[in-house]
Design a protein around this motif. Structure first.
Motif, mmCIF file in Angstrom:
data_model
loop_
_atom_site.group_PDB
_atom_site.id
_atom_site.type_symbol
_atom_site.label_atom_id
_atom_site.label_comp_id
_atom_site.label_asym_id
_atom_site.label_seq_id
_atom_site.Cartn_x
_atom_site.Cartn_y
_atom_site.Cartn_z
ATOM 1 N N LYS A 118 -32.950 -24.579 -109.051
ATOM 2 C CA LYS A 118 -33.740 -23.516 -108.434
ATOM 3 C C LYS A 118 -34.922 -24.083 -107.659
ATOM 4 O O LYS A 118 -35.272 -23.582 -106.611
ATOM 5 C CB LYS A 118 -34.253 -22.532 -109.493
ATOM 6 C CG LYS A 118 -33.193 -21.585 -109.986
ATOM 7 C CD LYS A 118 -33.784 -20.587 -110.948
ATOM 8 C CE LYS A 118 -32.724 -19.646 -111.471
ATOM 9 N NZ LYS A 118 -33.250 -18.723 -112.466
ATOM 10 N N LYS B 263 -33.971 -25.492 -104.090
ATOM 11 C CA LYS B 263 -33.641 -24.537 -103.037
ATOM 12 C C LYS B 263 -34.902 -23.830 -102.578
ATOM 13 O O LYS B 263 -35.730 -23.429 -103.387
ATOM 14 C CB LYS B 263 -32.654 -23.482 -103.553
ATOM 15 C CG LYS B 263 -31.253 -23.991 -103.696
ATOM 16 C CD LYS B 263 -30.326 -22.863 -104.059
ATOM 17 C CE LYS B 263 -28.903 -23.364 -104.192
ATOM 18 N NZ LYS B 263 -28.001 -22.291 -104.584
ATOM 19 N N LYS B 264 -35.010 -23.685 -101.281
ATOM 20 C CA LYS B 264 -36.156 -22.963 -100.740
ATOM 21 C C LYS B 264 -35.924 -21.473 -100.991
ATOM 22 O O LYS B 264 -34.838 -20.958 -100.765
ATOM 23 C CB LYS B 264 -36.271 -23.234 -99.239
ATOM 24 C CG LYS B 264 -37.550 -22.737 -98.650
ATOM 25 C CD LYS B 264 -37.680 -23.167 -97.209
ATOM 26 C CE LYS B 264 -38.988 -22.663 -96.659
ATOM 27 N NZ LYS B 264 -39.131 -22.983 -95.250
ATOM 28 N N GLU B 265 -36.952 -20.822 -101.451
ATOM 29 C CA GLU B 265 -36.820 -19.404 -101.760
ATOM 30 C C GLU B 265 -36.661 -18.607 -100.470
ATOM 31 O O GLU B 265 -37.425 -18.772 -99.527
ATOM 32 C CB GLU B 265 -38.073 -18.937 -102.504
ATOM 33 C CG GLU B 265 -37.835 -17.716 -103.330
ATOM 34 C CD GLU B 265 -39.051 -17.365 -104.163
ATOM 35 O OE1 GLU B 265 -39.587 -16.278 -103.934
ATOM 36 O OE2 GLU B 265 -39.447 -18.179 -105.009
ATOM 37 N N LYS B 266 -35.641 -17.771 -100.448
ATOM 38 C CA LYS B 266 -35.418 -16.954 -99.256
ATOM 39 C C LYS B 266 -36.420 -15.814 -99.236
ATOM 40 O O LYS B 266 -36.738 -15.233 -100.259
ATOM 41 C CB LYS B 266 -34.005 -16.373 -99.259
ATOM 42 C CG LYS B 266 -32.950 -17.353 -98.842
ATOM 43 C CD LYS B 266 -31.638 -16.648 -98.627
ATOM 44 C CE LYS B 266 -30.615 -17.608 -98.079
ATOM 45 N NZ LYS B 266 -29.347 -16.944 -97.816
ATOM 46 N N GLY B 267 -36.884 -15.510 -98.044
ATOM 47 C CA GLY B 267 -37.814 -14.401 -97.889
ATOM 48 C C GLY B 267 -37.059 -13.087 -97.849
ATOM 49 O O GLY B 267 -35.847 -13.037 -98.037
ATOM 50 N N SER C 16 -35.210 -9.754 -96.415
ATOM 51 C CA SER C 16 -34.269 -9.589 -95.308
ATOM 52 C C SER C 16 -34.940 -8.808 -94.179
ATOM 53 O O SER C 16 -35.975 -8.166 -94.372
ATOM 54 C CB SER C 16 -33.026 -8.834 -95.777
ATOM 55 O OG SER C 16 -33.351 -7.476 -96.022
ATOM 56 N N LYS C 17 -34.321 -8.858 -93.021
ATOM 57 C CA LYS C 17 -34.840 -8.138 -91.861
ATOM 58 C C LYS C 17 -34.933 -6.644 -92.172
ATOM 59 O O LYS C 17 -35.931 -5.998 -91.841
ATOM 60 C CB LYS C 17 -33.917 -8.386 -90.667
ATOM 61 C CG LYS C 17 -34.320 -7.670 -89.412
ATOM 62 C CD LYS C 17 -33.349 -7.995 -88.292
ATOM 63 C CE LYS C 17 -33.569 -7.123 -87.092
ATOM 64 N NZ LYS C 17 -32.619 -7.407 -86.019
ATOM 65 N N PRO D 283 -42.492 -12.492 -92.825
ATOM 66 C CA PRO D 283 -42.162 -13.859 -92.384
ATOM 67 C C PRO D 283 -42.371 -14.028 -90.877
ATOM 68 O O PRO D 283 -42.120 -13.096 -90.106
ATOM 69 C CB PRO D 283 -40.677 -14.003 -92.736
ATOM 70 C CG PRO D 283 -40.386 -12.922 -93.715
ATOM 71 C CD PRO D 283 -41.353 -11.820 -93.441
ATOM 72 N N ARG E 169 -40.707 -15.402 -88.617
ATOM 73 C CA ARG E 169 -39.529 -15.159 -87.784
ATOM 74 C C ARG E 169 -39.284 -13.676 -87.512
ATOM 75 O O ARG E 169 -38.556 -13.327 -86.588
ATOM 76 C CB ARG E 169 -38.286 -15.784 -88.427
ATOM 77 C CG ARG E 169 -37.940 -15.179 -89.775
ATOM 78 C CD ARG E 169 -36.806 -15.908 -90.488
ATOM 79 N NE ARG E 169 -36.648 -15.444 -91.841
ATOM 80 C CZ ARG E 169 -35.991 -14.353 -92.192
ATOM 81 N NH1 ARG E 169 -35.394 -13.630 -91.276
ATOM 82 N NH2 ARG E 169 -35.911 -13.986 -93.451
#
Length: 127
Positions: free
Chosen positions: A18, A21-25, A27-28, A61, A63
């Motif tokens: 864990k 792995k980079k923690e996902k932000g 979702s769009k 985020p 992006r």
């Protein structure tokens, strides 16, 4: 007699995987949902400061900032002039506070202007 060495192999810890792995932000879709709720709340409160605080709390985020700004401004297109001004004030303040870059704001405005033709059918007096 020869003794055999016994090698015990332990399974790798799940926690180690864990951390790598980079923690996902978010979702769009989650971000856009939050931004629309933020827009509704800000208009109800009539407060740019409220909007800035909520934006900061949502930690949008990098992006997705431009798309979130488009969603916010699009949300106000069919609202009153005062509502649109409040939303634009929020965008300007987000820029000043460093929560949105100049490039992100310009990208947002470019996308909004480019989508005006298709929005004309659904939003009266858009131009």
């Amino acid at each position: 007699p020869v003794k055999e060495n016994v090698v015990v192999i332990k399974p790798a810890s799940v926690d180690k995987n864990k951390n790598n792995k980079k923690e996902k932000g978010p979702s769009k879709e989650e971000v856009l949902k939050k931004v629309l709720a933020l827009g509704e709340d800000m208009l109800r409160e009539r407060s740019v400061a409220y909007g800035v605080t909520a934006w900061r709390d949502h930690r949008i985020p990098e992006r997705l900032v431009s798309e979130a700004l488009v969603a916010l401004l699009s949300f106000t297109l069919d609202k009153t002039e005062a509502d649109r001004e409040l939303a634009l004030s929020l965008v300007a303040t987000l820029r000043k506070e460093g929560l949105a870059s100049t490039a992100q704001v310009l990208d947002c405005l470019r996308n909004l202007v480019n989508s005006m033709a298709e929005r004309e059918a659904t939003v009266p007096k858009i131009h």
